[in-house]
Structure formats: structure tokens, C-alpha cells
Design a protein around this motif. Sequence first.
Motif, short mmCIF file in Angstrom:
data_model
loop_
_atom_site.label_atom_id
_atom_site.label_comp_id
_atom_site.label_asym_id
_atom_site.label_seq_id
_atom_site.Cartn_x
_atom_site.Cartn_y
_atom_site.Cartn_z
N VAL A 111 -1.49 2.07 -7.19
CA VAL A 111 -0.66 3.10 -6.54
C VAL A 111 -1.12 3.43 -5.12
O VAL A 111 -0.39 4.07 -4.38
CB VAL A 111 -0.59 4.39 -7.37
CG1 VAL A 111 0.07 4.14 -8.71
CG2 VAL A 111 -1.95 5.04 -7.54
N LEU A 112 -2.32 2.99 -4.73
CA LEU A 112 -2.84 3.37 -3.43
C LEU A 112 -2.93 2.24 -2.41
O LEU A 112 -2.61 2.44 -1.24
CB LEU A 112 -4.22 4.01 -3.59
CG LEU A 112 -4.23 5.33 -4.36
CD1 LEU A 112 -5.65 5.77 -4.66
CD2 LEU A 112 -3.48 6.41 -3.59
N SER A 113 -3.40 1.08 -2.82
CA SER A 113 -3.56 -0.01 -1.86
C SER A 113 -3.83 -1.32 -2.59
O SER A 113 -4.65 -1.35 -3.51
CB SER A 113 -4.72 0.27 -0.91
OG SER A 113 -4.92 -0.80 -0.02
N SER A 114 -3.19 -2.37 -2.15
CA SER A 114 -3.43 -3.68 -2.75
C SER A 114 -4.63 -4.38 -2.11
O SER A 114 -5.05 -5.43 -2.56
CB SER A 114 -2.18 -4.55 -2.62
OG SER A 114 -1.84 -4.71 -1.26
N ARG A 115 -5.19 -3.79 -1.06
CA ARG A 115 -6.37 -4.38 -0.42
C ARG A 115 -7.56 -4.33 -1.36
O ARG A 115 -7.73 -3.38 -2.10
CB ARG A 115 -6.73 -3.61 0.84
CG ARG A 115 -5.72 -3.70 1.93
CD ARG A 115 -6.15 -2.74 3.02
NE ARG A 115 -5.56 -3.06 4.28
CZ ARG A 115 -5.72 -2.31 5.36
NH1 ARG A 115 -6.43 -1.21 5.31
NH2 ARG A 115 -5.15 -2.66 6.49
N PRO B 54 0.85 -1.19 0.00
CA PRO B 54 0.00 0.00 0.00
C PRO B 54 0.88 1.24 0.00
O PRO B 54 2.07 1.18 0.32
CB PRO B 54 -0.78 -0.13 1.31
CG PRO B 54 0.02 -1.04 2.17
CD PRO B 54 0.79 -1.94 1.24
N ALA B 55 0.29 2.35 -0.37
CA ALA B 55 1.01 3.62 -0.34
C ALA B 55 1.49 3.87 1.09
O ALA B 55 0.89 3.39 2.06
CB ALA B 55 0.10 4.75 -0.81
N ILE B 56 2.55 4.62 1.21
CA ILE B 56 3.15 4.91 2.51
C ILE B 56 2.78 6.33 2.92
O ILE B 56 2.84 7.26 2.10
CB ILE B 56 4.67 4.74 2.43
CG1 ILE B 56 5.01 3.29 2.09
CG2 ILE B 56 5.34 5.18 3.73
CD1 ILE B 56 6.46 3.05 1.77
N VAL C 28 -14.05 -3.42 0.37
CA VAL C 28 -14.92 -2.28 0.04
C VAL C 28 -15.94 -2.11 1.15
O VAL C 28 -16.34 -3.10 1.76
CB VAL C 28 -15.64 -2.47 -1.32
CG1 VAL C 28 -14.67 -2.38 -2.47
CG2 VAL C 28 -16.45 -3.74 -1.38
N PRO C 29 -16.32 -0.90 1.45
CA PRO C 29 -15.69 0.31 0.95
C PRO C 29 -14.30 0.50 1.56
O PRO C 29 -14.02 0.01 2.65
CB PRO C 29 -16.63 1.43 1.41
CG PRO C 29 -17.30 0.88 2.62
CD PRO C 29 -17.41 -0.61 2.40
N MET C 30 -13.46 1.18 0.82
CA MET C 30 -12.12 1.54 1.27
C MET C 30 -11.93 3.02 0.96
O MET C 30 -11.97 3.42 -0.20
CB MET C 30 -11.07 0.71 0.55
CG MET C 30 -9.66 1.24 0.69
SD MET C 30 -8.82 0.65 2.12
CE MET C 30 -8.46 -0.98 1.56
N THR C 31 -11.75 3.80 2.01
CA THR C 31 -11.56 5.23 1.85
C THR C 31 -10.07 5.54 1.87
O THR C 31 -9.37 5.15 2.79
CB THR C 31 -12.27 5.99 2.98
OG1 THR C 31 -13.66 5.64 2.97
CG2 THR C 31 -12.13 7.50 2.81
#
Length: 158
Positions: free
Chosen positions: A118-122, A22-24, A125-128
Motif C-alpha cells: 500500500v505504500l511503495s513497490s520500491r 507507490p502511494a500518491i 532500504v532504508p526507505m522512510t
Amino acid sequence: MRRRACLLAAVGLAAPAAWALPAIRGETVPWPGVRLLDGQPWSGAQGRAVVLVFWSLDCPFCERHNAHLEKLWRAAQGRALTVLGVVRSHDAAAVARHAAARGWSFPITLDADALAAVLSSRRSVPMTVVVDRQGRFVEAVPGEMFEDDVLAYLRLAQ
């Protein structure tokens, strides 16, 4: 991105696999080019904080969460904050009907894979996902949030 490459190297992975993490927090988000449902390019991140929500058509938690997102979208008009709904679907017509039936007017894209890279491999849902006005990753919050918590993101517009 350099911090991410260092982390990957520390665990023995090559830098091209950066999408797996995931993004850091504090890392500048390398926004991919995404298109909205109407085919127009999304340019909402320019100088504005972004509250982005990954969701799916068949998720009852997303229904409630996106109602809060719509309130944030309306409250953010004229401020340095925008929202983006990122639906995990490939049927633009079905998504447009779904959003219209619920009165959602916030921008929506089908480019979930590009943004997730680029934001998260998860895949929950929902994922904010929240990015500040300088384009730096702030946080990713899996699961449904309370209305007050979603509306509190208006503080990022200051």
C-alpha cells in the motif's frame, strides 16, 4: 485509491494491480492489519502522523538511520506522531536481538510485504515513508537521511 485506479487505467492496467504503484501524495493510506514483534496488533496510525522506515538486518545504512529513528521515537512520546520500523526479515527472534543490542525501543513489524503493497513497490532500504495525522501519504524518501532531517518530522505532530 480512485486516483490510483485512474492512473492505472490510463496506462492500460487493471485496478487490482494498484500495488504496483507507490502511494500518491495526499491519498489516504489504507493501513493493513500488521502485528508487532511481540504479536500485538499495531494501532499507531490512529490520529497520529506516522514515520515508517523499511530496513533490513544486514544494511549498514539502516543502522545509522534507525539510530535517528530511535531519537525521533523518544522525542515523539506524548505527541501526535509515532514511528514504525518495518524490517525485511522473517526471523522475529533475530530482529528482536538486533534491536535490543542497539537499544532501539521503537515498534517493529515483520509485515513488510503488506505495508509495501500500500505504500511503495520500491525495495530499497532504508526507505522512510511519511503519513500525516489525517492518514494521507506525504512522501517516501529512499536512502539514509541525516539526523536533523529525521527529527524534523516532529513538525507533523502539530
